[in-house]
Design an enzyme around this catalytic site. Structure first.
Site, PDB file in Angstrom:
ATOM      1  N   TYR A 189       1.641 -12.061   2.111  1.00  0.00           N
ATOM      2  CA  TYR A 189       0.237 -12.119   1.694  1.00  0.00           C
ATOM      3  C   TYR A 189       0.120 -12.205   0.173  1.00  0.00           C
ATOM      4  CZ  TYR A 189      -4.655 -10.971   1.066  1.00  0.00           C
ATOM      5  OH  TYR A 189      -5.976 -11.009   0.700  1.00  0.00           O
ATOM      6  N   LYS A 204      -1.511 -15.344  -2.004  1.00  0.00           N
ATOM      7  CA  LYS A 204      -2.654 -15.206  -2.911  1.00  0.00           C
ATOM      8  C   LYS A 204      -2.279 -15.593  -4.347  1.00  0.00           C
ATOM      9  CE  LYS A 204      -4.985 -15.134   0.002  1.00  0.00           C
ATOM     10  NZ  LYS A 204      -6.166 -15.954   0.219  1.00  0.00           N
ATOM     11  N   THR A 223     -12.755  -5.609   6.857  1.00  0.00           N
ATOM     12  CA  THR A 223     -12.434  -6.719   7.746  1.00  0.00           C
ATOM     13  C   THR A 223     -11.185  -6.399   8.540  1.00  0.00           C
ATOM     14  OG1 THR A 223     -11.026  -7.772   6.087  1.00  0.00           O
ATOM     15  CG2 THR A 223     -13.370  -8.400   6.100  1.00  0.00           C
TER      16      THR A 223
END
Length: 167
Positions: free
Chosen positions: A116, A120, A152
């Site tokens: 991740y 990014k 989320t």
């Protein structure tokens, strides 16, 4: 004034689907004023294991980096046609793992956070490069941002349940 909402469906882990999406959107909207690339995934599609797409890409790389880059590339002329187009690619304050830039598929060392963070970082780098190559303010601008801490599925999977509610 309420504009119409248009929906499109694509598997963003597959670049073949992203190409079809680009074709559909381009036909429907010859002029695009703003393109927001905000889709994302975490932890090998939330499995907690390294996952490759059917096209052989690491899952987070495909969804978080390759899909927005390809879609932006396919729709660039449509955005440019607006005369004041904006492209926004979501990055994150979590961007990092720059030591993995020579292992984009995380084949040597994978963890959910490493994949991740790397994705990014790549998003921020790609946005800066797109702006350097194609930016023509105020006619065409590229931006990146961190969306903040919102409760989320992705936040809960990687960092726990402490984000702001979406309401």
């Amino acid at each position: 004034y309420t504009p119409k909402v248009h929906g499109f469906v694509a598997d963003l882990s597959l670049m073949s689907d992203v190409r079809k999406l680009g074709e559909q959107v381009s036909k429907e909207f010859p002029v695009i004023h703003g393109l927001l690339n905000n889709a994302g995934t975490f932890a090998g599609d939330y499995t907690g294991q390294r996952k490759e797409t059917l096209e052989g890409n690491e899952y987070s790389l495909a969804v978080n980096v390759m899909a927005p880059f390809l879609l932006t590339s396919l729709l660039l002329e449509n955005v440019r046609a607006s005369g004041a187009g904006r492209v926004l690619i979501t990055s994150s304050i979590s961007a990092g793992s720059n030591d993995a830039l020579n292992d984009l598929k995380c084949q040597k060392r994978w963890s959910d956070h490493r994949a991740y963070e790397l994705s990014k970082l790549c998003d921020a780098m790609i946005t800066m490069e797109l702006h350097a190559r194609y930016g023509d303010p105020p006619k065409l601008c590229f931006h990146t941002m961190d969306p903040g801490t919102v409760d989320t599925k992705m936040l809960r999977a990687g960092w726990g349940s402490w984000g702001s509610p979406v309401s």
